[in-house]
Write a protein that holds these residues in place. Structure first.
Motif, mmCIF file in Angstrom:
data_model
loop_
_atom_site.group_PDB
_atom_site.id
_atom_site.type_symbol
_atom_site.label_atom_id
_atom_site.label_comp_id
_atom_site.label_asym_id
_atom_site.label_seq_id
_atom_site.Cartn_x
_atom_site.Cartn_y
_atom_site.Cartn_z
ATOM 1 N N MET B 21 1.035 -1.300 -0.103
ATOM 2 C CA MET B 21 0.711 -0.117 -0.075
ATOM 3 C C MET B 21 0.826 1.243 -0.323
ATOM 4 N N ALA B 22 1.620 0.980 0.566
ATOM 5 C CA ALA B 22 2.979 2.458 0.899
ATOM 6 C C ALA B 22 3.898 2.629 -0.808
ATOM 7 N N LEU B 23 3.418 1.785 -0.841
ATOM 8 C CA LEU B 23 4.429 1.751 -2.271
ATOM 9 C C LEU B 23 4.150 2.109 -2.955
ATOM 10 N N GLY B 24 2.262 2.294 -3.036
ATOM 11 C CA GLY B 24 1.869 2.690 -4.249
ATOM 12 C C GLY B 24 1.760 4.287 -4.024
ATOM 13 N N LEU B 25 1.416 4.767 -1.844
ATOM 14 C CA LEU B 25 1.439 5.564 -2.313
ATOM 15 C C LEU B 25 2.362 6.720 -2.348
ATOM 16 N N VAL B 26 3.584 6.236 -1.911
ATOM 17 C CA VAL B 26 5.574 7.067 -2.461
ATOM 18 C C VAL B 26 5.482 7.121 -4.080
ATOM 19 N N LEU B 27 4.424 5.951 -4.920
ATOM 20 C CA LEU B 27 5.498 6.109 -6.040
ATOM 21 C C LEU B 27 4.285 7.916 -6.654
ATOM 22 N N SER B 150 7.274 -9.990 -5.357
ATOM 23 C CA SER B 150 7.395 -9.861 -5.952
ATOM 24 C C SER B 150 6.733 -8.365 -6.719
ATOM 25 N N CYS B 151 5.353 -7.893 -6.479
ATOM 26 C CA CYS B 151 5.078 -7.071 -6.503
ATOM 27 C C CYS B 151 6.426 -5.633 -6.360
ATOM 28 N N ALA B 152 6.873 -5.575 -5.253
ATOM 29 C CA ALA B 152 8.057 -4.292 -5.332
ATOM 30 C C ALA B 152 9.093 -4.894 -5.438
ATOM 31 N N ALA B 153 9.324 -5.661 -6.429
ATOM 32 C CA ALA B 153 10.340 -6.384 -7.462
ATOM 33 C C ALA B 153 10.263 -5.887 -8.627
ATOM 34 N N GLY B 154 8.852 -6.051 -9.071
ATOM 35 C CA GLY B 154 8.134 -6.233 -10.416
ATOM 36 C C GLY B 154 8.735 -4.114 -10.271
ATOM 37 N N LEU B 155 8.130 -2.966 -9.428
ATOM 38 C CA LEU B 155 8.085 -2.553 -9.515
ATOM 39 C C LEU B 155 9.074 -1.256 -9.649
ATOM 40 N N PHE B 156 10.255 -2.218 -8.850
ATOM 41 C CA PHE B 156 11.733 -1.659 -8.673
ATOM 42 C C PHE B 156 12.393 -1.933 -10.025
ATOM 43 N N ALA B 157 12.402 -3.024 -10.883
ATOM 44 C CA ALA B 157 12.356 -3.744 -11.957
ATOM 45 C C ALA B 157 12.092 -2.777 -13.261
ATOM 46 N N LEU B 158 10.784 -1.975 -13.118
ATOM 47 C CA LEU B 158 10.027 -0.847 -13.823
ATOM 48 C C LEU B 158 10.903 0.002 -13.844
#
Lengths: 622, 292
Positions: B21-27, B150-158
């Protein structure tokens, strides 16, 4: 003026009371409840609208007020007339808890922290069930005069609400209200004018929590029953929506927003869903269509009509001319005032500038010694040293990024140097905080104008007098004669000065509506009225027309010649600097590369090199 | 039996969802400078869509997840293009108001459509919990942990490996400069909102079985996500992950050893303490104050 205001208050109260017999009991209850929201919304507005601290946790404060008063009554048997104010005071103290994060965090982080505060209170309430009765809540005696009817409670609420509105008016129209707005819109400028943010923020938190606590206490004794469910996050957001819809930083705005949003669901006999959707739509619509809120938009429209841009541009030019004519008598008068007894005021202002030495007497006023400032790995200033003699006009030049503004920020104490000394007439400036400089006679202006756009010209000048006000928040809120007298005196004095400058017609104009050149001028005027010994001007003529520049130059020179102000200025306009300054200090990459008379510095090889690059300077040498 | 490993493992499982959830907020915050106070309610709304698909139409969890992600993405795009676009130049406070407004609308529409009472939400996978020594972990939690990682990893890769990611980082650092260099900033901010909200939807689907699904219930989840983001520094994506995990563990330790009743109060206290020591959060960039 004052008597007329009293009359209006009485008339309003009378109307509210006379309307009561016409309404059914439930309608009266709903209106009385609107009073609770009005008081709480005003409280939130003091903090969020005026002091600029967004709170999404005011339901927590409301709860503390409600439970505080309820417990004082049920456990200790206090009468309501005592328990409600006491609950307000208690909540006011709790408000100070929120001050701690507010001093360290930027606006948005603080908003999140308040969200946490609200959640924490909401969780404490049911869990501290020994005291709060847990989820079952508490039964509380209702307020009553005699029989305890809805009409009585309505009348009491009307009275209490009017009283709180009056307190709020007293606060926001005082030097405290002005200081809050100033801090909100341009904190460094406010500090440079002698405002100490932690102190003013503390007042805002306590006042805001006090109002909200009173609202909570009234709520408890209006409804007769409180439970943790009454103080959930949605209430905080509703309060926030009220001031957003009504208008930030206006008292009528908070009243309008609170009445409107608390009655709307009843008018529409809406369900929970519908009223929430309405609130949501209202919030989004406000942002898109009415960024200043309902009341704010009305004000904006009024000012647009009254002070349209073209009219002011035209007047601005006329003003500059008038200003010059008016300056001479003003300067002599102020010089006289400064040399003899200050200004005769019934309220004794602090004796100013007693140390003011003979003007033109020479001797160093400002000594900058070996000042080094580092931002990360970058040396913004690299052992910079120079002095400014009393009565001099010194120009600070250098290409972009040379460290000129950084140096200004060090002298005015916004930045602290890694090493070095800054001495003003024998006193170590580095020991002072930014707000203490104005008392020492150091006044600055800002590159991008340090005026407060949402205040009138007169109020802007009055912020410059903030440090001379003696009355505290309590006497201001209660409107004690002492506080009123003080306000009247300073106001009259500032008006008189505006009149002397021929600017009186501008006194009620909001600064945002004024043309650029006029703003620059008013900022300089505000600085001059603080009777500076050392005036720091950061790009005083940037963005001005040639005509305006010449007039600004004449004004600065006159300030020095006739009033003995020492001037240190940063400016990019070389012809301006050359024509005005007695001496010029050139900076490049944080070092002093040349110093001397303007015509010497202008042709100094290092300066030419700094401005035009190596090749050009080689070329000029060849 | 020592409960510490158990508390830590379940803390990590819960924390990974806060982190998501926080990743979305920060993004969203990094690319558009907006704190999304509707984040919880957007996730709630998407989760409700999945709920309807699962309970009323018998859709499998994975299909419902995909639908929820799509709804979340669309909500994000809607927020950016319809609500915020007209107010692009408005102040921080106005934008905050707008997101609050959307939060209220979503919450009440959900209440209207699906009712206010809490609903049990099915787990992603059933079956006996796995036992590793002293630690018991449900298959659902394990899967949630895996998905979050995996979502976090995917986001970082993106962000690190693709052109789109580079553009997003550029907009985050300097919107104007990115625009001048030809980055389509409008589309980037729209995509950031979409991706951020979709991450919230995924988190929502995995959180719902723990907390029940109710329109007003996700505010608490959002508070946790805020806490995680603030703890980590709000401007830092790795910070959001670290903050989320720490928060999950802290939460569980408090619940296990001290009190379950004051968890939120103590979490709030933790944030205040962290911010008092490091106003920029654990991994955030130091805040520079610009004068003049």
């Amino acid at each position: 003026m004052d008597r007329r205001r009293w009359l209006i208050w009485l008339l309003l109260l009378g109307l509210l009371l006379l309307a009561a017999p016409l309404a059914r009991g439930y309608t009266l209850y709903v209106w009385a409840l609107a009073g609770v929201y009005v008081i709480a919304a005003i409280g939130l507005n003091l903090l969020t609208g005026y002091a600029g601290q967004i709170s999404l946790g005011h339901a927590g404060l409301l709860a503390i007020g409600a439970y505080g008063s309820a417990l004082l009554v049920t456990k200790l048997g206090w009468p309501l007339a005592l328990s409600i104010p006491a609950a307000g005071l208690l909540t006011g103290l709790v408000g100070l808890v929120l001050l701690i994060p507010a001093l360290r965090l930027t606006a948005i982080y603080f908003a999140i922290a308040t969200l946490g505060f609200g959640a924490a209170v909401a969780q404490l309430l049911p869990n501290w069930s020994g005291l709060t009765g847990g989820h079952q809540g508490l039964r509380v005696p209702k307020m009553a005069l005699a029989a305890g009817s809805d009409a009585e409670r309505y009348a009491l609420m009307a009275l209490a609400t009017m009283l709180m509105i009056a307190l709020a008016y007293n606060l926001v129209r005082s030097h405290l209200g002005r200081a809050w707005l100033a801090m909100r819109d341009h904190e460094p400028a406010a500090q440079a004018l002698g405002i100490y943010p932690p102190e003013l923020k503390a007042y805002a938190f306590v006042a805001s929590a006090f109002f909200t606590g009173i609202a909570g206490g009234l709520y408890a004794h209006l409804v007769g029953y409180i439970s943790p469910g009454d103080f959930h996050l949605g209430i905080s957001i509703t309060l926030f929506a009220m001031i957003a819809v009504g208008g930030f930083a206006t008292v009528p705005g908070a009243v309008l927003g609170a009445v409107f949003l608390s009655l709307l669901p009843h008018w529409l006999s809406a369900t929970r869903e519908l009223s929430q959707i309405l609130y949501g739509v209202a919030l989004v619509a406000v942002v898109v269509f009415l960024p200043y809120g309902i009341w704010g938009q009305l004000l904006v429209g009024y000012y647009r009509l009254r002070f349209s841009e073209e009219r002011w541009a035209e007047r601005g030019r006329a003003l500059l001319a008038r200003l010059q004519r008016a300056l001479r008598p003003m300067a002599t008068r102020l010089a006289l005032a400064a040399s003899s007894n200050p200004v005769s005021l019934a309220v004794e202002p602090q004796t100013r500038n007693t140390k003011r030495s003979q003007r033109g007497g020479g001797g160093p006023l400002l000594e900058v010694e070996d000042v080094t400032v580092r931002f990360g790995g970058l040396k913004a200033l690299d052992s910079v040293s120079f002095t400014v003699q009393e009565g001099e006009i010194v120009g600070l030049i250098g290409p972009n990024g040379a460290g000129k503004t950084t140096l200004f920020n060090v002298i005015s104490r916004f930045y602290s140097p890694e090493s070095g000394r800054i001495v003003l007439d024998g006193e170590d400036l580095l020991k002072l905080k930014p707000h203490q400089l104005i008392e020492r006679g150091v006044v600055r202006t800002f590159q991008n104008i340090g005026l407060f756009p949402y205040m009138s010209v007169l109020d802007n000048l009055l912020v410059g007098e903030h440090r001379r006000f003696r009355s505290g928040p309590v006497s201001v809120a209660l409107g004690l004669p002492r506080a009123k007298r003080e306000e009247r005196l300073f106001r009259a004095q500032a008006e008189q000065r505006l009149a002397e400058f021929g600017l009186l017609m501008l006194k009620d104009a909001y600064v945002w509506a004024l043309p650029y050149g006029t703003k620059k001028l008013i900022e300089l005027l505000r600085a001059l009225l603080a009777e500076p010994r050392l005036l720091l001007l950061d790009e005083p003529v940037a963005g001005m027309s040639q005509e305006e520049r010449e007039r600004m130059g004449q004004l600065i020179r006159r300030a020095r010649d006739e009033w003995g102000v020492t001037v240190l200025l940063v400016e990019h306009d070389m012809s301006f600097v050359m024509g005005l300054c007695d001496r010029v200090v050139a900076l490049s990459f944080g070092r002093v590369i040349a110093e001397g008379r303007p015509e010497e510095v202008a042709v100094h090889p290092h300066v030419v090199e700094a401005y035009l690059g190596e090749e050009a300077s080689l070329g000029s040498r060849a | 039996m020592d409960i510490l490993p158990q508390l830590i493992v379940s803390g990590l499982a819960a924390g990974s969802l806060y982190a998501l959830m926080a990743l979305g907020l920060v993004l969203i915050f990094r690319t558009t400078d907006i704190v999304n106070f509707a984040h919880g309610d957007m996730a709630m709304f998407s989760t409700f869509v999945a709920y309807v698909l699962i309970t009323a139409y018998g859709a499998p969890f994975w299909a419902a997840l995909l639908a929820a992600v799509a709804v979340g993405f669309l909500l994000g795009v809607f927020m950016d293009q319809v609500v915020l676009r007209p107010a692009r130049r408005a102040s921080v406070i106005s934008l905050l108001i707008a997101t609050l407004g959307v939060a209220l609308i979503l919450e009440s529409v959900a209440g209207w459509l699906w009712g206010w009472e809490p609903k049990p939400f099915p787990r992603a996978v059933r079956g006996a919990p796995l036992i590793l020594g002293d630690v018991v972990i449900s298959r659902h939690s394990l899967l949630a942990l895996g998905v979050a990682v995996s979502c976090a990893a995917g986001l970082f890769a993106l962000l690190k490996l693709t052109r789109l990611g580079t553009a997003m980082r550029a907009v985050a650092q300097n919107r104007l400069a990115a625009q001048l260099l030809g980055v389509p900033v409008e589309r980037i901010s729209m995509l950031s909102w979409g991706i951020g909200a979709a991450l919230g939807a995924i988190a929502g689907l995995f959180i719902a079985p723990f907390v029940f699904l109710e329109p007003a219930g996700f505010v608490k989840v959002m508070l946790k996500a805020f806490a995680a983001a603030v703890l980590g520094g709000f401007t830092s994506l790795p910070g959001a992950v670290v903050g989320g995990l720490l928060l999950g563990v802290f939460d569980n330790l408090v619940g296990g050893y001290l009190t379950t009743q004051l968890k939120e109060t103590l979490v709030f206290a933790l944030i205040i303490v962290v911010l008092a020591i490091r106003p920029q959060g654990l991994l955030g960039e130091p805040l520079h104050r610009r004068v003049a």
